[in-house]
Design a protein around this motif. Structure first.
Motif, PDB file in Angstrom:
ATOM      1  N   HIS A   1     -69.480-203.669 -37.901  1.00 18.69           N
ATOM      2  CA  HIS A   1     -68.495-202.937 -37.152  1.00 18.69           C
ATOM      3  C   HIS A   1     -69.025-202.671 -35.773  1.00 18.69           C
ATOM      4  CE1 HIS A   1     -65.344-200.908 -39.676  1.00 18.69           C
ATOM      5  NE2 HIS A   1     -64.805-200.961 -38.486  1.00 18.69           N
TER       6      HIS A   1
ATOM      7  N   LYS B   1     -55.339-208.034 -35.799  1.00 19.25           N
ATOM      8  CA  LYS B   1     -56.729-207.587 -35.666  1.00 19.25           C
ATOM      9  C   LYS B   1     -57.719-208.525 -36.342  1.00 19.25           C
ATOM     10  CE  LYS B   1     -58.254-203.591 -36.601  1.00 19.25           C
ATOM     11  NZ  LYS B   1     -59.022-202.600 -35.848  1.00 19.25           N
TER      12      LYS B   1
ATOM     13  N   GLU C   1     -63.961-192.284 -33.613  1.00 14.22           N
ATOM     14  CA  GLU C   1     -62.780-192.109 -34.451  1.00 14.22           C
ATOM     15  C   GLU C   1     -62.820-190.796 -35.219  1.00 14.22           C
ATOM     16  OE1 GLU C   1     -64.981-194.450 -34.591  1.00 14.22           O
ATOM     17  OE2 GLU C   1     -64.101-196.452 -34.485  1.00 14.22           O
TER      18      GLU C   1
ATOM     19  N   ARG D   1     -58.082-208.232 -39.581  1.00 11.90           N
ATOM     20  CA  ARG D   1     -58.697-207.206 -40.435  1.00 11.90           C
ATOM     21  C   ARG D   1     -58.619-207.616 -41.900  1.00 11.90           C
ATOM     22  NH1 ARG D   1     -59.079-201.265 -39.706  1.00 11.90           N
ATOM     23  NH2 ARG D   1     -58.665-200.125 -41.625  1.00 11.90           N
TER      24      ARG D   1
ATOM     25  N   SER E   1     -64.555-199.991 -31.051  1.00 12.03           N
ATOM     26  CA  SER E   1     -63.203-199.432 -30.912  1.00 12.03           C
ATOM     27  C   SER E   1     -62.868-199.223 -29.438  1.00 12.03           C
ATOM     28  CB  SER E   1     -63.110-198.095 -31.654  1.00 12.03           C
ATOM     29  OG  SER E   1     -63.293-198.304 -33.020  1.00 12.03           O
TER      30      SER E   1
ATOM     31  N   ASN F   1     -58.730-202.551 -31.797  1.00 11.75           N
ATOM     32  CA  ASN F   1     -59.689-203.573 -31.382  1.00 11.75           C
ATOM     33  C   ASN F   1     -59.566-204.759 -32.326  1.00 11.75           C
ATOM     34  OD1 ASN F   1     -60.836-201.288 -33.114  1.00 11.75           O
ATOM     35  ND2 ASN F   1     -62.114-203.039 -33.689  1.00 11.75           N
TER      36      ASN F   1
ATOM     37  N   SER G   1     -57.839-198.606 -35.484  1.00 14.48           N
ATOM     38  CA  SER G   1     -58.243-198.693 -34.090  1.00 14.48           C
ATOM     39  C   SER G   1     -57.752-200.026 -33.505  1.00 14.48           C
ATOM     40  CB  SER G   1     -59.760-198.581 -33.988  1.00 14.48           C
ATOM     41  OG  SER G   1     -60.380-199.438 -34.934  1.00 14.48           O
TER      42      SER G   1
HETATM   43 MG    MG Z   1     -61.601-199.318 -36.753  1.00 13.82          MG
END
Ligand code: MG
Ligand code: TXA
Length: 351
Positions: A239, A59, A183, A61, A154, A148, A146
């Motif tokens: 985001h 991701k 979410e 992330r 998302s 994405n 999520s």
């Molecule tokens: Mg997320």
């Protein structure tokens, strides 16, 4: 590039053998995207550090953003947490399976990478039949953010997941559109008065009906300033951002639509390609621009369900500015406005 297995499952008539394949990938330490009732998730064995690491990598992330652990039976929570407060028990009884994530004190078996070093752990039991069965068949608790790329809206449709993650994950279980579209609600239940860290599918009103007073993290709707660090680490990042710049217009509905028309004309004169995120009730009021209705004001659940899809549609139409109407911050509107505010990077015009 990974070879990503695409596994199509009909949620009305689940092919167990096909789903078992996805479960086996999880069991063996791989990562698999799957549908839930909120948005698609990207799963790994929550107790396997190496598997969880792959999620962060796929991701892009940040490693200080903790993951939610997904379970399929109430029993499964016991080994993950130190204690289950009385209020949590009541909420689990009422809202699980469903779009409510609860924060508990974590047990020692949950690795630090899953909780980003926190001594708490987020747990949710999804209601989507494919998600539930996948977790059950894998026989492991499933950590899943999520599905994405980090920073993007998302995914609520299988094609969103395929676009973001094909080639980066071991498998993608396709199971149709996510019904709720935003979410889960994240609720910290470790303090006396529980606090909403992220508004979502279960509303503040829903929660208060069951356990009485609930607080909302003040960092949720205002721009992050150094004195207001959100308690949910994920809330501090940009985001849900489409490629286009998003600007929210807030005020009375009449004024909102007039202002958007005015801004549209001005932006188009400057040479911009302008998108307008409108609603069923207002979409005819605009004389130009690329107008997409996100849903009906009289049924905000439809707006939640379409929000991320519409943000991605504007990117496909290559607009460079999205002028977005705002809606009332009650019920699921709270979650919608939270996501929109973040997509806009807090750029809000008040009229
Ligand atoms: Mg997320
Ligand atoms: O509906 C959902 O919750 C979806 C589906 C896939 O289940 N999952 C999801 O995960 O939205 P993610 O990772 O995109 O968002 C998880 C949020 C983040 O804001 C994160 O910071 C917060 O939950 N979170 C996770 N563990 C936490 C903890 N221990 N304390 C506070 N916040 C936590």
């Amino acid at each position: 590039m990974k070879n990503t297995e695409i596994i199509r499952i009909n949620k009305e008539n689940i092919d167990l053998e096909k789903l078992q394949k996805a479960a086996d990938i999880l069991k063996k330490g791989g990562i698999v995207a799957f549908p839930t009732e909120t948005v698609y998730g990207l799963g790994a064995n929550a107790l396997d550090e190496d598997a969880v690491k792959k999620i962060f990598k796929a991701k892009g992330r940040p490693s200080d953003n903790p993951l939610i652990i997904h379970i399929s039976e109430i029993e499964d929570i016991k080994k993950l947490v130190l204690e289950i407060p009385k209020k949590a028990e009541v909420l689990m009884e009422k809202f699980w399976p469903g779009p409510l994530t609860l924060i508990f004190k974590k047990s020692h078996i949950v690795p630090g990478i899953t909780t980003a070093g926190l001594d708490t752990v987020a747990v949710r039991m999804p209601s989507h039949p494919v998600a539930k069965l996948l977790i059950k068949l894998s026989r492991v608790p499933v950590a899943a953010p999520s599905a994405n790329l980090s920073g993007k809206p998302s995914p609520t449709k299988e094609e969103h997941v395929i676009k973001d993650l094909k080639g980066r994950v071991d498998g993608i279980v396709c199971g149709g559109d996510a019904a709720i579209g935003v979410e889960s609600t994240v609720l910290d239940i470790t303090s006396d008065v529980p606090m909403i860290l992220r508004p979502g599918g279960v509303t503040k009103e829903n929660l208060e009906d069951v356990i009485g007073s609930v607080k909302v993290d003040p960092a949720i709707l205002v721009k992050a300033d150094p004195d207001l660090v959100p308690k949910s680490p994920g809330m501090k990042y940009t985001h849900y951002s489409p490629d286009a710049e998003v600007i929210l217009i807030k005020g009375d509905l009449e004024d909102i639509t007039k202002e958007i028309e005015k801004m549209r004309r001005a932006k188009e004169e400057e040479g911009h390609r302008v998108g307008i995120m409108a609603t069923e009730e207002t979409k005819e009021r605009y004389a130009g621009g690329i107008v997409i209705s996100v849903g009906s004001r009289s049924n905000p659940e439809t707006i939640a369900a379409n929000l991320f899809k519409v943000l991605r549609e504007f990117d496909e139409k290559k607009v460079d500015i999205i002028l977005a109407e705002t809606i009332e911050e009650t019920g699921v509107g709270h979650a919608v406005m939270n996501r929109l505010t973040k997509a806009a990077g807090y750029k809000i015009v008040r009229v």
